[in-house]
Write an enzyme that holds these catalytic residues in place. Structure first.
Site, PDB file in Angstrom:
ATOM      1  N   ASP A  51       0.841  -1.204   0.000  1.00  0.00           N
ATOM      2  CA  ASP A  51       0.000   0.000   0.000  1.00  0.00           C
ATOM      3  C   ASP A  51       0.874   1.251   0.000  1.00  0.00           C
ATOM      4  O   ASP A  51       1.517   1.565   0.994  1.00  0.00           O
ATOM      5  CB  ASP A  51      -0.886   0.008   1.258  1.00  0.00           C
ATOM      6  CG  ASP A  51      -1.821   1.212   1.278  1.00  0.00           C
ATOM      7  OD1 ASP A  51      -2.924   1.098   0.699  1.00  0.00           O
ATOM      8  OD2 ASP A  51      -1.440   2.264   1.825  1.00  0.00           O
ATOM      9  N   TYR A  56       3.323   9.715  -0.599  1.00  0.00           N
ATOM     10  CA  TYR A  56       4.368   9.093   0.224  1.00  0.00           C
ATOM     11  C   TYR A  56       5.757   9.298  -0.384  1.00  0.00           C
ATOM     12  O   TYR A  56       6.772   9.112   0.294  1.00  0.00           O
ATOM     13  CB  TYR A  56       4.124   7.588   0.432  1.00  0.00           C
ATOM     14  CG  TYR A  56       2.824   7.237   1.120  1.00  0.00           C
ATOM     15  CD1 TYR A  56       2.031   8.207   1.732  1.00  0.00           C
ATOM     16  CD2 TYR A  56       2.378   5.919   1.173  1.00  0.00           C
ATOM     17  CE1 TYR A  56       0.827   7.870   2.346  1.00  0.00           C
ATOM     18  CE2 TYR A  56       1.189   5.579   1.792  1.00  0.00           C
ATOM     19  CZ  TYR A  56       0.413   6.563   2.359  1.00  0.00           C
ATOM     20  OH  TYR A  56      -0.775   6.216   2.968  1.00  0.00           O
ATOM     21  N   LYS A  81      -2.654   5.903  -4.355  1.00  0.00           N
ATOM     22  CA  LYS A  81      -3.755   6.833  -4.029  1.00  0.00           C
ATOM     23  C   LYS A  81      -3.579   8.176  -4.711  1.00  0.00           C
ATOM     24  O   LYS A  81      -2.450   8.664  -4.857  1.00  0.00           O
ATOM     25  CB  LYS A  81      -3.824   7.046  -2.504  1.00  0.00           C
ATOM     26  CG  LYS A  81      -3.761   5.768  -1.706  1.00  0.00           C
ATOM     27  CD  LYS A  81      -3.968   5.979  -0.215  1.00  0.00           C
ATOM     28  CE  LYS A  81      -3.617   4.707   0.552  1.00  0.00           C
ATOM     29  NZ  LYS A  81      -2.185   4.582   0.883  1.00  0.00           N
ATOM     30  N   HIS A 114      -7.517   9.612  -1.920  1.00  0.00           N
ATOM     31  CA  HIS A 114      -6.850   9.579  -0.608  1.00  0.00           C
ATOM     32  C   HIS A 114      -7.690  10.234   0.497  1.00  0.00           C
ATOM     33  O   HIS A 114      -7.792   9.689   1.607  1.00  0.00           O
ATOM     34  CB  HIS A 114      -5.487  10.261  -0.750  1.00  0.00           C
ATOM     35  CG  HIS A 114      -4.462   9.789   0.225  1.00  0.00           C
ATOM     36  ND1 HIS A 114      -3.130   9.701  -0.088  1.00  0.00           N
ATOM     37  CD2 HIS A 114      -4.564   9.379   1.515  1.00  0.00           C
ATOM     38  CE1 HIS A 114      -2.463   9.258   0.965  1.00  0.00           C
ATOM     39  NE2 HIS A 114      -3.309   9.062   1.953  1.00  0.00           N
TER      40      HIS A 114
HETATM   41  P1  NDP Z   1       0.867   1.470  11.853  1.00  0.00           P
HETATM   42  O1  NDP Z   1      -0.261   1.366  12.797  1.00  0.00           O
HETATM   43  O2  NDP Z   1       1.031   0.451  10.806  1.00  0.00           O
HETATM   44  O3  NDP Z   1       2.191   1.570  12.742  1.00  0.00           O
HETATM   45  C1  NDP Z   1       3.446   1.764  12.179  1.00  0.00           C
HETATM   46  C2  NDP Z   1       4.426   2.032  13.309  1.00  0.00           C
HETATM   47  O4  NDP Z   1       4.448   0.907  14.191  1.00  0.00           O
HETATM   48  C3  NDP Z   1       5.837   2.280  12.856  1.00  0.00           C
HETATM   49  O5  NDP Z   1       6.400   3.241  13.722  1.00  0.00           O
HETATM   50  C4  NDP Z   1       6.509   0.924  13.048  1.00  0.00           C
HETATM   51  O6  NDP Z   1       7.892   1.096  13.334  1.00  0.00           O
HETATM   52  C5  NDP Z   1       5.771   0.384  14.266  1.00  0.00           C
HETATM   53  N1  NDP Z   1       5.640  -1.085  14.239  1.00  0.00           N
HETATM   54  C6  NDP Z   1       5.386  -1.886  13.187  1.00  0.00           C
HETATM   55  N2  NDP Z   1       5.342  -3.173  13.544  1.00  0.00           N
HETATM   56  C7  NDP Z   1       5.579  -3.202  14.868  1.00  0.00           C
HETATM   57  C8  NDP Z   1       5.686  -4.254  15.803  1.00  0.00           C
HETATM   58  N3  NDP Z   1       5.539  -5.527  15.442  1.00  0.00           N
HETATM   59  N4  NDP Z   1       5.938  -3.930  17.105  1.00  0.00           N
HETATM   60  C9  NDP Z   1       6.079  -2.640  17.476  1.00  0.00           C
HETATM   61  N5  NDP Z   1       5.996  -1.601  16.629  1.00  0.00           N
HETATM   62  C10 NDP Z   1       5.758  -1.881  15.339  1.00  0.00           C
HETATM   63  O7  NDP Z   1       0.806   2.947  11.234  1.00  0.00           O
HETATM   64  P2  NDP Z   1       0.701   3.634   9.809  1.00  0.00           P
HETATM   65  O8  NDP Z   1       0.114   4.977  10.070  1.00  0.00           O
HETATM   66  O9  NDP Z   1       1.968   3.580   9.076  1.00  0.00           O
HETATM   67  O10 NDP Z   1      -0.405   2.786   9.015  1.00  0.00           O
HETATM   68  C11 NDP Z   1      -0.115   1.692   8.183  1.00  0.00           C
HETATM   69  C12 NDP Z   1      -0.294   2.035   6.722  1.00  0.00           C
HETATM   70  O11 NDP Z   1      -1.612   2.503   6.464  1.00  0.00           O
HETATM   71  C13 NDP Z   1       0.585   3.202   6.226  1.00  0.00           C
HETATM   72  O12 NDP Z   1       1.940   2.853   6.083  1.00  0.00           O
HETATM   73  C14 NDP Z   1      -0.130   3.546   4.948  1.00  0.00           C
HETATM   74  O13 NDP Z   1       0.174   2.609   3.932  1.00  0.00           O
HETATM   75  C15 NDP Z   1      -1.582   3.440   5.391  1.00  0.00           C
HETATM   76  N6  NDP Z   1      -2.108   4.745   5.853  1.00  0.00           N
HETATM   77  C16 NDP Z   1      -3.065   5.348   5.087  1.00  0.00           C
HETATM   78  C17 NDP Z   1      -3.583   6.579   5.422  1.00  0.00           C
HETATM   79  C18 NDP Z   1      -4.632   7.181   4.568  1.00  0.00           C
HETATM   80  O14 NDP Z   1      -4.939   8.374   4.755  1.00  0.00           O
HETATM   81  N7  NDP Z   1      -5.212   6.451   3.656  1.00  0.00           N
HETATM   82  C19 NDP Z   1      -3.131   7.300   6.625  1.00  0.00           C
HETATM   83  C20 NDP Z   1      -2.163   6.559   7.411  1.00  0.00           C
HETATM   84  C21 NDP Z   1      -1.695   5.325   7.021  1.00  0.00           C
HETATM   85  P3  NDP Z   1       9.090   0.742  12.302  1.00  0.00           P
HETATM   86  O15 NDP Z   1       8.666   1.084  10.911  1.00  0.00           O
HETATM   87  O16 NDP Z   1      10.188   1.627  12.802  1.00  0.00           O
HETATM   88  O17 NDP Z   1       9.381  -0.714  12.481  1.00  0.00           O
END
Ligand code: NDP
Length: 282
Positions: A51, A56, A81, A114
């Site tokens: 995704d 991004y 998006k 988006h």
């Molecule tokens: P998430 O809820 O997926 O959390 C991501 C964070 O959690 C990062 O800091 C990551 O750290 C950490 N993390 C990941 N796995 C673990 C684990 N197993 N244990 C502890 N910490 C963990 O947040 P996002 O906001 O990134 O949402 C996911 C995806 O959704 C986005 O990447 C995007 O593709 C989408 N999205 C879409 C939006 C929209 O408006 N349509 C808005 C926001 C997100 P690290 O990377 O350092 O490992």
């Protein structure tokens, strides 16, 4: 096609397309080495859904990782998006073409609006462009993101194709009951973004940490399993290879109905992203 690797369950969208119910989100994965390594690690671990989004700024890296992975394009499900500055019809078509070019692909599996930007009111025009792209066979499914029921109602007044997916902020602290009910009634699949609440407070909730201990899983795995058993498509983001592997390792255990309920009880209507009624960043 695009139904995952055998471990990950798929959902059939209302047009018949199979979409993996688990994938990698890459918001905030930096263009270049960081996103390249994350997507490569994910594909190696069996992820088939990626995704991304124009905003991004990492579509090139995503495309590059896919190309060098050796995984056939038709086994993958790639989402991008349409950004907020391109809701006008011609701009939307052009933005889609630019995304394809950056990704180095000749079709997308899913393209989403988006944000609705209801104060501008141009999303029905953007949707017409997505319908055209879909009808021309350039994208296999189209949908929206951050749409609340009133935005969807407005879209339904003029659309000829119902969105196949609505990607919304969804985690145990923000469960989006109204939007889910509206979408489920209309066969619009729900995709959870920020499923781990961006790695935040939800992972430290006693209910979650206790279940983690009981199932010998991590708090993140418990939360992701809750999304899967709730019927959502889920796209946790990580750029950490060990977490990328950990996050997909959720298909060998099950939460009991009472355990699901304990997590569902954590709802607090707590948004961490912008409220789509007001978000107008460009
Ligand atoms: P998430 O809820 O997926 O959390 C991501 C964070 O959690 C990062 O800091 C990551 O750290 C950490 N993390 C990941 N796995 C673990 C684990 N197993 N244990 C502890 N910490 C963990 O947040 P996002 O906001 O990134 O949402 C996911 C995806 O959704 C986005 O990447 C995007 O593709 C989408 N999205 C879409 C939006 C929209 O408006 N349509 C808005 C926001 C997100 P690290 O990377 O350092 O490992």
């Amino acid at each position: 096609m695009g139904s995952g690797n055998g471990i990950v369950p798929a959902i059939q969208l209302h047009n018949g397309l199979e979409m993996p119910r688990f994938g990698l989100g890459v918001w905030q994965a930096r263009e270049g080495d960081e996103v390249l390594r994350a997507v490569t690690a994910a594909l190696d671990a069996g992820y088939r859904l990626i995704d991304t989004a124009a905003i991004y700024g990492n579509e090139e890296g995503v495309g590059h990782a896919i190309k060098t992975s050796g995984v056939p394009r038709e086994e993958l499900f790639v989402t991008s998006k349409l950004w907020n500055d391109s809701h006008a019809y011609n701009d939307a078509i052009h933005a889609f073409e630019q995304s394809l070019e950056r990704l180095g692909m000749d079709y997308l599996d899913l393209y989403l609006i988006h944000w609705p930007l209801p104060m501008e009111g141009k999303f029905p025009e953007a949707w017409r462009a997505l319908e055209k792209l879909y009808n021309d066979g350039r994208v296999r499914a189209i949908g929206v993101s951050n749409f609340k029921p009133p935005h969807l109602e407005k879209l339904l007044e003029t659309c000829t194709i119902l969105p196949m997916v609505n990607q919304i902020e969804l985690h145990p602290r923000m469960q989006q009951h109204e939007t889910r009910a509206f979408c489920t009634e209309r066969s619009i699949a729900i995709e959870s973004y920020s499923p781990l609440m961006q790695g935040g407070a939800v992972l430290a909730e006693p209910a979650i940490t206790q279940l983690a201990k009981k199932h010998q899983k991590s708090p993140a795995q418990i939360v992701l399993r809750w999304h899967i058993q709730s019927g959502f498509i889920v796209i946790p983001k990580s750029v950490t290879p060990a977490r990328i592997v950990e996050n997909i390792d959720i298909f060998d255990f099950e939460l009991a109905p009472s355990e699901m309920q304990q997590i569902t009880n954590l709802h607090a209507n707590q948004r961490i992203a912008a409220d789509p009624d007001y978000a107008q960043f460009k």
